[in-house]
Motif scaffolding. Structure first.
Motif, PDB file in Angstrom:
ATOM      1  N   ARG A   8       0.819  -1.164   0.015  1.00  0.00           N
ATOM      2  CA  ARG A   8       0.010   0.176  -0.065  1.00  0.00           C
ATOM      3  C   ARG A   8       0.892   1.302  -0.018  1.00  0.00           C
ATOM      4  N   LEU A   9       1.792   1.256   0.983  1.00  0.00           N
ATOM      5  CA  LEU A   9       2.930   2.378   0.970  1.00  0.00           C
ATOM      6  C   LEU A   9       3.464   2.514  -0.132  1.00  0.00           C
ATOM      7  N   ASP A  10       3.975   1.472  -0.640  1.00  0.00           N
ATOM      8  CA  ASP A  10       4.863   1.664  -1.998  1.00  0.00           C
ATOM      9  C   ASP A  10       4.041   2.006  -3.139  1.00  0.00           C
ATOM     10  N   ILE A  11       2.797   1.532  -3.309  1.00  0.00           N
ATOM     11  CA  ILE A  11       1.973   1.944  -4.509  1.00  0.00           C
ATOM     12  C   ILE A  11       1.494   3.604  -4.362  1.00  0.00           C
ATOM     13  N   LEU A  12       1.211   3.943  -3.111  1.00  0.00           N
ATOM     14  CA  LEU A  12       0.879   5.221  -3.014  1.00  0.00           C
ATOM     15  C   LEU A  12       2.129   6.214  -3.299  1.00  0.00           C
ATOM     16  N   THR A  13       3.253   5.733  -2.711  1.00  0.00           N
ATOM     17  CA  THR A  13       4.366   6.495  -2.824  1.00  0.00           C
ATOM     18  C   THR A  13       4.669   6.620  -4.517  1.00  0.00           C
ATOM     19  N   THR A  19       2.352  11.538 -10.092  1.00  0.00           N
ATOM     20  CA  THR A  19       1.320  12.727 -10.294  1.00  0.00           C
ATOM     21  C   THR A  19       1.625  14.034  -9.569  1.00  0.00           C
ATOM     22  N   GLY A  20       2.760  14.235  -9.118  1.00  0.00           N
ATOM     23  CA  GLY A  20       3.310  15.230  -8.193  1.00  0.00           C
ATOM     24  C   GLY A  20       2.668  16.502  -8.850  1.00  0.00           C
ATOM     25  N   GLY A  21       2.093  17.463  -8.085  1.00  0.00           N
ATOM     26  CA  GLY A  21       1.652  18.824  -8.620  1.00  0.00           C
ATOM     27  C   GLY A  21       0.486  18.984  -9.695  1.00  0.00           C
ATOM     28  N   GLN A  22       0.147  17.863 -10.012  1.00  0.00           N
ATOM     29  CA  GLN A  22      -0.809  18.359 -11.105  1.00  0.00           C
ATOM     30  C   GLN A  22      -2.080  17.830 -10.437  1.00  0.00           C
ATOM     31  N   GLN A  23      -3.316  18.933 -10.413  1.00  0.00           N
ATOM     32  CA  GLN A  23      -4.393  18.676  -9.994  1.00  0.00           C
ATOM     33  C   GLN A  23      -5.655  19.120 -11.090  1.00  0.00           C
ATOM     34  N   PRO A  24      -5.757  18.279 -12.025  1.00  0.00           N
ATOM     35  CA  PRO A  24      -6.841  18.895 -13.023  1.00  0.00           C
ATOM     36  C   PRO A  24      -8.160  18.960 -12.372  1.00  0.00           C
TER      37      PRO A  24
ATOM     38  N   LEU B  68      -4.647  10.375  -8.197  1.00  0.00           N
ATOM     39  CA  LEU B  68      -5.247   8.888  -7.908  1.00  0.00           C
ATOM     40  C   LEU B  68      -5.085   8.537  -6.453  1.00  0.00           C
ATOM     41  N   ALA B  69      -4.187   8.857  -5.845  1.00  0.00           N
ATOM     42  CA  ALA B  69      -3.878   8.542  -4.414  1.00  0.00           C
ATOM     43  C   ALA B  69      -4.956   8.797  -3.601  1.00  0.00           C
ATOM     44  N   LEU B  72      -8.101   6.545  -4.406  1.00  0.00           N
ATOM     45  CA  LEU B  72      -8.026   5.166  -3.915  1.00  0.00           C
ATOM     46  C   LEU B  72      -8.040   5.106  -2.203  1.00  0.00           C
ATOM     47  N   LEU B  73      -7.474   6.048  -1.644  1.00  0.00           N
ATOM     48  CA  LEU B  73      -7.499   6.153  -0.170  1.00  0.00           C
ATOM     49  C   LEU B  73      -9.273   6.469   0.226  1.00  0.00           C
ATOM     50  N   GLU B  74      -9.765   7.283  -0.601  1.00  0.00           N
ATOM     51  CA  GLU B  74     -11.389   7.229  -0.118  1.00  0.00           C
ATOM     52  C   GLU B  74     -11.900   6.101  -0.371  1.00  0.00           C
ATOM     53  N   LEU B  75     -11.738   5.219  -1.579  1.00  0.00           N
ATOM     54  CA  LEU B  75     -12.228   4.145  -1.897  1.00  0.00           C
ATOM     55  C   LEU B  75     -12.006   3.169  -0.809  1.00  0.00           C
TER      56      LEU B  75
END
Lengths: 208, 474
Positions: A8-13, A19-24, B68-69, B72-75
């Motif tokens: 979980r930690l690996d995937i989230l990292t 995706t860092g920085g972009q928030q469409p 995405l993170a 996924l955390l909310e899901l």
């Protein structure tokens, strides 16, 4: 599970690095209420449901018991709680009392209401509330008779999704049904009734 | 085994040479693709604001991928709140172990499966078999493929390469069914009878997921036959394996996808059955629900700014049905569970452009753009194909192509070199010209003529002609 929490930690990292920085920002299309006449919407639902080989009959409220009696004559009919007693009077019904799957397969038909119906696709939606029962009821018996009130028919998929928000928020399961079970897996020939009910009857109560 | 996995066992041109020889498969595919293509155009034409819905679908997916993170955390939180459990798997091996452990914990050795490409991607069936667990595919086409120990060749209709006569023989041998005809209704009935008992008695089911709603923890399966409903509601335990890109923010976001997916996929207004469930429902359906969130290369695709939009894919297969290359080569030529145009961009990216065979896939295209036009979430497949070609080429060794290009540049740079080369070619081509065409060039140049003829060089070049004409005048 240790592995899973490491994963979980690996995937989230990795996601955050990617995706860092972009928030469409998301602009959702508003759900516009249909401007078509009710009668057209209801008629289209009946037409499209029939195109998917559901048997659709338009009836008045008072005709329902008589039509059901004809449709379900001689059949053992499984019924969820919450259906009007007047509909059931002429039928050989058994209420759902948590029967096993094997017991459910001994019924010839199931009778339910629905939560909504969609004109642009010919779909009925069950939210498994009163009158609809648990999901296995409408799955195992070979015939499903579904009663739809004309005022439950919405024009479009987005309208239906909006109408079902409360059921989803409450955590209810939904089953969307468009015609009986079908497959086109063998040379693209359409065959009805592979695993679900082979026959879907829709009684459309039009009080107008 | 229907579990095909991601890794092609040979480069596309070699695989395609084999599949192109199968005239039966090409006939089936031409018929299938042609039929669905035509139907799809009608289904799409009915929707007045189709282009707006496509844009909305693409935009929702892009928003999800950009955050995405968070989604996924909310899901995860929502599914847990509804009584389900959530697990994370970095790769295929981890997902296999998670599923096998969950099944083993139930003390059973039989599971039923809903058709799911993500479980084919991780080769789940073979992994379970190695742990002594037999998985039965319940989708009719997947069952056919499984019984035939074959591989799926299409995302939507995996057994499209099989004829009714072949299926009848298969069911006679493998199911012991007494089949009087090869009528599809009779064959479907045989599958119904065979699977009925399994549906009613098997304790554990495995599925994929078409969509999952973050804020309500709702998972969705779109299907036709009712085998999905059977697996999703009758067993005690349900395990769903879902690629991390399948999450949607809110319930309202399902609307465009329920419009886009059926019309793009089966070309119907709506598929016969769609199931939505949120965790567990007391007294109704499985009382244990496990959701496995699968990465398996997806975060690498996400990290690539150009390739990322590949993850918008909703697995509708519209791109397969319009692709001239897919229609002729067939799904098996792509060597992966993801065939066709989407497979040509997804498979090499999931394998981080490190698999020599998968790296041949971005060239399995004529770049005609039909896939981009058909894609309900506007994935610019041709652009990504070209981009991937550029990414992959530098990895190539030893570079005969670049030597040839340098030589050509040297020749084209000076008129006298170019003229000399033309003369040389005209003289040298003699033995190669047969019936007015060059049918096979020697050595490495043979690649050019392996699938087309080359017109021979003319006796006289345009330059010579020009000079002669003008000499007369001056």
């Amino acid at each position: 599970m240790k592995v899973s929490s490491e994963a979980r930690l690996d995937i989230l990292t990795r996601i955050n690095r990617a995706t860092g920085g972009q928030q469409p920002a998301l602009e959702r299309m508003p759900v516009l209420p249909s401007s078509r006449p009710r009668a057209d919407i209801v008629a289209q639902f009946a037409e499209y449901a029939a195109e998917y080989r559901a048997h659709v009959q338009t009836v008045t409220e008072s005709e329902v018991p008589g039509v059901l009696a004809l449709l379900l004559a001689g059949k053992r009919v499984l019924v969820p709680g919450g259906l009007p007693a007047a509909w059931l009077a002429p039928l050989n019904t058994t209420p759902d009392a948590g029967q096993s799957h094997a017991e459910l397969s001994s019924f010839g038909a199931v009778l339910t209401t629905c939560a909504a119906a969609i004109a642009e696709t010919g779909t009925v939606v069950l939210d498994h509330g009163p009158g609809q029962g648990r999901r296995a009821l409408t799955l195992i018996p070979d015939q499903h008779v579904c009663i739809v009130r004309a005022d439950q028919v919405v024009d479009s998929v987005p309208e239906a999704v909006a109408a079902l928000q409360a059921a989803i928020t409450a955590g209810r399961p939904l089953t969307w049904i468009s015609g009986p079970s079908a497959t086109s897996d063998i040379e693209l020939s359409r065959v009805e009734g592979v695993h679900g009910p082979r026959r879907l009857n829709i009684l459309l109560i039009d009080s107008a | 085994m229907s579990a095909g996995g991601l890794h092609p066992s040979q480069p596309f041109p070699d695989a395609a040479r084999e599949t192109l020889a199968d005239a039966q498969m090409r006939r089936n595919l031409r018929h299938a693709a042609g039929t669905i293509r035509e139907k799809r155009l009608r289904a799409v034409a009915e929707v007045a604001n189709w282009e707006d819905i496509r844009t909305q679908g693409a935009s929702i997916k892009d928003t999800v991928l950009g955050n995405l993170a968070e989604h996924l955390l909310e899901l995860e939180a929502s599914v847990k709140r509804r009584g389900g459990q959530v697990h994370w798997a970095r790769d295929a091996g981890e997902a296999q172990r998670l599923v096998a452990d969950l099944v083993a914990a139930q003390g059973v050795s039989e599971v039923i499966k809903v058709k799911s490409i993500s479980t084919d991607e991780i080769e789940l069936n073979a992994a379970l078999e190695a742990r002594g667990i037999h998985a039965t595919e319940t989708d009719l086409a997947e069952l056919i493929v499984q019984l035939a120990e074959d591989r799926p060749s299409h995302i939507l209709v995996p057994a499209i390469h099989k004829n009714r006569a072949e299926i009848r023989e298969l069911f006679r041998h493998k199911l012991g069914a007494d089949l009087l005809t090869d009528d599809p209704a009779v064959l479907a009935e045989a599958a119904r009878v065979y699977l009925r008992e399994k549906f009613l008695t098997t304790k554990v089911a495995i599925s994929g997921a078409n969509f999952a709603i973050a804020d309500t923890g709702t998972v969705c399966i779109v299907e036709s036959e009712g085998n999905g409903r059977m697996c999703l509601t009758l067993p005690d335990v349900l395990i769903s394996v879902m690629g991390i890109e399948k999450v949607l923010p809110s319930w309202a976001d399902i609307a465009p996808f329920m419009q886009l997916l059926p019309r793009s996929s089966t070309a119907e207004r709506m598929n016969p059955y769609t199931s939505f469930w949120s965790g567990i429902t007391p007294g109704d359906g499985p009382q244990h629900f496990h959701l496995i969130l699968l990465d398996n290369g997806r975060t690498d695709v996400l990290a690539d700014k150009v390739g990322r939009e590949t993850l918008r894919c909703i697995r509708c297969s519209a791109c397969l049905n319009v692709c001239p290359v897919y229609e002729r080569a067939g799904g098996h030529a792509y060597g992966s569970v993801y065939p066709g145009p989407i497979g040509a961009i997804l498979t090499p990216q999931l394998l981080q452009l490190e698999d020599e065979n998968a790296n041949s896939l971005p060239w399995a295209s004529s770049l005609c753009g039909a896939c981009y036009d058909a894609c309900p979430v506007k994935i610019n497949i041709p652009e990504i194909l070209i981009y991937l070609r550029g990414q992959i080429t530098p990895h190539k060794t030893p570079n005969a192509e670049s030597i040839a290009m340098k030589t050509a540049a040297w020749i084209f740079n000076e008129p006298h070199r170019f003229e000399g080369a033309i003369k040389l070619a005209h003289t040298g081509q003699g033995p190669l010209v047969q019936h007015g065409a060059i049918r096979a060039l020697p050595g490495m140049l043979g690649g050019w003529t392996s699938s087309r003829n080359l017109p021979p060089f003319p006796k006289q070049s345009f330059r010579e002609l020009w000079r002669r004409e003008n000499e007369g005048e001056q």
